[in-house]
Design a protein around this motif. Structure first.
Motif, mmCIF file in Angstrom:
data_model
loop_
_atom_site.group_PDB
_atom_site.id
_atom_site.type_symbol
_atom_site.label_atom_id
_atom_site.label_comp_id
_atom_site.label_asym_id
_atom_site.label_seq_id
_atom_site.Cartn_x
_atom_site.Cartn_y
_atom_site.Cartn_z
ATOM 1 N N LEU A 178 94.078 -29.810 -169.937
ATOM 2 C CA LEU A 178 93.567 -31.018 -169.291
ATOM 3 C C LEU A 178 92.036 -31.072 -169.334
ATOM 4 O O LEU A 178 91.456 -32.091 -169.699
ATOM 5 N N PHE A 179 91.390 -29.970 -168.975
ATOM 6 C CA PHE A 179 89.931 -29.963 -168.933
ATOM 7 C C PHE A 179 89.305 -30.034 -170.323
ATOM 8 O O PHE A 179 88.199 -30.556 -170.483
ATOM 9 N N SER A 180 89.981 -29.513 -171.321
ATOM 10 C CA SER A 180 89.402 -29.469 -172.665
ATOM 11 C C SER A 180 89.669 -30.715 -173.486
ATOM 12 O O SER A 180 88.962 -30.981 -174.458
ATOM 13 N N THR A 181 90.693 -31.468 -173.114
ATOM 14 C CA THR A 181 91.077 -32.627 -173.909
ATOM 15 C C THR A 181 91.016 -33.943 -173.132
ATOM 16 O O THR A 181 90.914 -35.016 -173.733
ATOM 17 N N GLY A 182 91.125 -33.861 -171.802
ATOM 18 C CA GLY A 182 91.222 -35.073 -170.988
ATOM 19 C C GLY A 182 92.628 -35.619 -170.914
ATOM 20 O O GLY A 182 92.906 -36.578 -170.194
ATOM 21 N N GLU A 183 93.551 -35.013 -171.662
ATOM 22 C CA GLU A 183 94.944 -35.456 -171.661
ATOM 23 C C GLU A 183 95.662 -34.901 -170.443
ATOM 24 O O GLU A 183 95.566 -33.713 -170.128
ATOM 25 N N GLY A 184 96.391 -35.757 -169.742
ATOM 26 C CA GLY A 184 97.175 -35.307 -168.602
ATOM 27 C C GLY A 184 98.339 -34.430 -169.033
ATOM 28 O O GLY A 184 98.674 -34.342 -170.218
ATOM 29 N N VAL A 185 98.970 -33.766 -168.063
ATOM 30 C CA VAL A 185 100.064 -32.837 -168.359
ATOM 31 C C VAL A 185 101.245 -33.107 -167.440
ATOM 32 O O VAL A 185 101.071 -33.492 -166.283
ATOM 33 N N VAL A 186 102.439 -32.911 -167.976
ATOM 34 C CA VAL A 186 103.677 -32.996 -167.200
ATOM 35 C C VAL A 186 104.387 -31.663 -167.342
ATOM 36 O O VAL A 186 104.719 -31.238 -168.455
ATOM 37 N N LEU A 187 104.610 -30.992 -166.217
ATOM 38 C CA LEU A 187 105.259 -29.684 -166.239
ATOM 39 C C LEU A 187 106.671 -29.768 -165.671
ATOM 40 O O LEU A 187 106.914 -30.430 -164.652
ATOM 41 N N ASP A 188 107.591 -29.085 -166.330
ATOM 42 C CA ASP A 188 108.946 -28.898 -165.822
ATOM 43 C C ASP A 188 108.897 -27.682 -164.890
ATOM 44 O O ASP A 188 108.858 -26.548 -165.336
ATOM 45 N N ARG A 189 108.853 -27.948 -163.590
ATOM 46 C CA ARG A 189 108.590 -26.950 -162.545
ATOM 47 C C ARG A 189 107.184 -26.373 -162.714
ATOM 48 O O ARG A 189 106.538 -26.529 -163.737
ATOM 49 N N SER A 190 106.720 -25.697 -161.669
ATOM 50 C CA SER A 190 105.405 -25.074 -161.735
ATOM 51 C C SER A 190 105.392 -23.811 -160.897
ATOM 52 O O SER A 190 106.369 -23.488 -160.211
ATOM 53 N N VAL A 191 104.282 -23.134 -160.922
ATOM 54 C CA VAL A 191 104.141 -21.891 -160.166
ATOM 55 C C VAL A 191 104.276 -22.141 -158.669
ATOM 56 O O VAL A 191 104.683 -21.255 -157.921
ATOM 57 N N TYR A 192 103.985 -23.351 -158.196
ATOM 58 C CA TYR A 192 104.036 -23.628 -156.761
ATOM 59 C C TYR A 192 105.452 -23.644 -156.211
ATOM 60 O O TYR A 192 105.662 -23.319 -155.040
ATOM 61 N N SER A 193 106.432 -24.033 -157.016
ATOM 62 C CA SER A 193 107.812 -24.067 -156.525
ATOM 63 C C SER A 193 108.579 -22.787 -156.837
ATOM 64 O O SER A 193 109.767 -22.680 -156.514
ATOM 65 N N ASP A 194 107.916 -21.813 -157.436
ATOM 66 C CA ASP A 194 108.575 -20.537 -157.723
ATOM 67 C C ASP A 194 109.081 -19.883 -156.445
ATOM 68 O O ASP A 194 110.096 -19.187 -156.443
ATOM 69 N N MET A 195 108.377 -20.109 -155.323
ATOM 70 C CA MET A 195 108.765 -19.505 -154.052
ATOM 71 C C MET A 195 110.140 -19.958 -153.569
ATOM 72 O O MET A 195 110.791 -19.256 -152.793
ATOM 73 N N VAL A 196 110.598 -21.108 -154.031
ATOM 74 C CA VAL A 196 111.926 -21.592 -153.642
ATOM 75 C C VAL A 196 112.985 -20.574 -154.041
ATOM 76 O O VAL A 196 113.891 -20.241 -153.255
ATOM 77 N N PHE A 197 112.862 -20.046 -155.239
ATOM 78 C CA PHE A 197 113.856 -19.091 -155.741
ATOM 79 C C PHE A 197 113.682 -17.724 -155.101
ATOM 80 O O PHE A 197 114.654 -17.010 -154.851
#
Length: 404
Positions: A178-197
């Motif tokens: 994102l910072f190097s290209t300006g292109e946004g990103v869409v992630l399938d899950r992220s590190v923030y929801s890892d705690m659910v498991f």
């Protein structure tokens, strides 16, 4: 369901209209050029902006950072879609297909869900899990397929900590992009929801209290370096439908899995709604959809386009990570994610009080001797002649982002 979510969170099904946000506020000059994400139809032709920085091939030096501050090269690449979007939901919700389609609709880069493949398959495509027959039992590979078949194995703790590291590594890559290209990103899950498991595994006896404490010590030591997502989209699917979808897709690891009990699946749903979504919604915008019968990506895009991400004041916790005073702050953040090895070093937290995380010297030596002699593992990427690398004596560049 509706009682779970607080003010500012939208709970939607596929046909629920969303009222336009009425607030009007000028976006900050050093954030993005427009307050709202826009889909392909609204964007039309792509905006003209500076060429992306080749962050995968070129190291981000102090000199480059100084130039970027002077010429505002970081924020000049930003536009209304320079955002981090995360798609979350239970197992078999349909996240991957939706997230990939959404990324296409928003002209963003799609990041598939992090897996242990990125740990076990090296840069040359060799799968290190093939070495298991030679390894001591405690040093053999352990991924989600093995967890689903043996959720009380000794290596479950190591597996979940490695999953945390893989998700963290991927999130850094997403921010660097994102910072190097300006292109946004869409992630399938992220590190923030890892705690659910982690919490579901702990509640079902798959993870010990000691291993759980190590997990949260690592979280405490590493998460402060990250920037939370702008938007989280949760695809809500009840447990009975999750079970039906798991049965229909007939994955060998999931069939008759002792891990995928009703209780485990219910715990995942409960922790998502009562802990993760409540917490992340204090920073990110949150859209929740009933995905029992799947849904229309175009409808979600329309709902996203109505969100004014800049409507919060400076004291609001929402979007706090993405409010910076000047170009120097943006460049400093960019430099942080460009120097990935430094961030990954924060996982070096010694703990010797959890038996299942302790490796004997004999087992470690056996693992190291076998692992380091595998194809592509003897030297850094680009320096293994047995894998076809040439010009080794004259090479000057290293794969500086490959830290795992």
């Amino acid at each position: 369901m509706s009682g779970v979510f607080r003010v500012g969170v939208r709970f939607l099904n596929r046909s629920t209209p969303v009222k336009p946000i009425l607030e009007s506020r000028v976006c900050g000059p050093l954030t993005i050029s427009s307050c709202n994400i826009s889909g392909k139809t609204m964007r039309g032709s792509k905006l003209s902006k500076p060429a992306p920085f080749p962050y995968l091939e070129k190291e981000y030096s102090a000199l480059q950072a100084c130039k970027d501050v002077l010429f505002k090269s970081t924020t000049s690449r930003f536009d209304e879609n320079t955002k981090v979007v995360v798609v979350d939901g239970p197992i078999a919700a349909g996240k991957s297909a939706f997230a990939k389609e959404l990324a296409g609709e928003l002209d963003m880069k799609y990041f598939p869900e992090a897996t242990m493949d990125s740990y076990y398959i090296n840069s040359y495509g060799y799968d290190l899990r093939k070495l298991d027959p030679q390894m001591p039992p405690n040093m053999q590979s352990f991924d989600v397929a093995k967890f689903l078949q043996d959720p009380k194995h000794r290596n479950v703790a190591t597996f979940q900590l490695r999953m945390l590291i893989q998700r963290y590594s991927q999130y850094i890559d997403a921010l660097a992009h994102l910072f190097s290209t300006g292109e946004g990103v869409v992630l399938d899950r992220s590190v923030y929801s890892d705690m659910v498991f982690v919490e579901a595994m702990y509640k079902n006896g798959f993870l010990s209290k000691g291993a759980r404490s190590v997990y949260y010590e690592l979280v405490k030591n590493t998460f402060a370096e990250l920037m939370k997502p702008h938007l989280v989209i949760y695809l809500d699917v009840p447990v009975n439908i999750v079970k039906d979808r798991i049965k229909k897709r007939a994955s060998p690891a999931e069939v008759n899995s002792p891990a995928l009990t009703d209780q485990y699946l219910q715990d995942i749903e409960h922790i998502y709604k009562q802990q993760y979504l409540k917490d992340i919604s204090t920073h990110a915008e949150l859209l929740v959809y009933d995905w029992s019968d799947y849904g229309e990506t175009e409808v979600v895009v329309e709902d996203i386009e109505r969100i004014n991400f800049d409507r919060f004041d400076k004291d609001d916790t929402h979007m706090r990570d993405w409010r910076m005073e000047n170009e120097e702050d943006w460049t400093e953040a960019r430099a942080r994610y460009m120097n990935k090895p430094d961030l990954m070093n924060y996982f070096n937290v010694p703990r010797y009080d959890v038996p299942e995380l302790i490796i004997s010297p004999e087992d470690f030596k056996a693992w190291y001797d076998i692992w380091s002699e595998a194809p592509g593992m003897k030297y850094r990427k680009g320096y293994n002649d047995e894998c076809g690398d040439d010009g080794i004596l004259t090479k000057t560049k290293l794969d500086f982002r490959n830290t795992l």
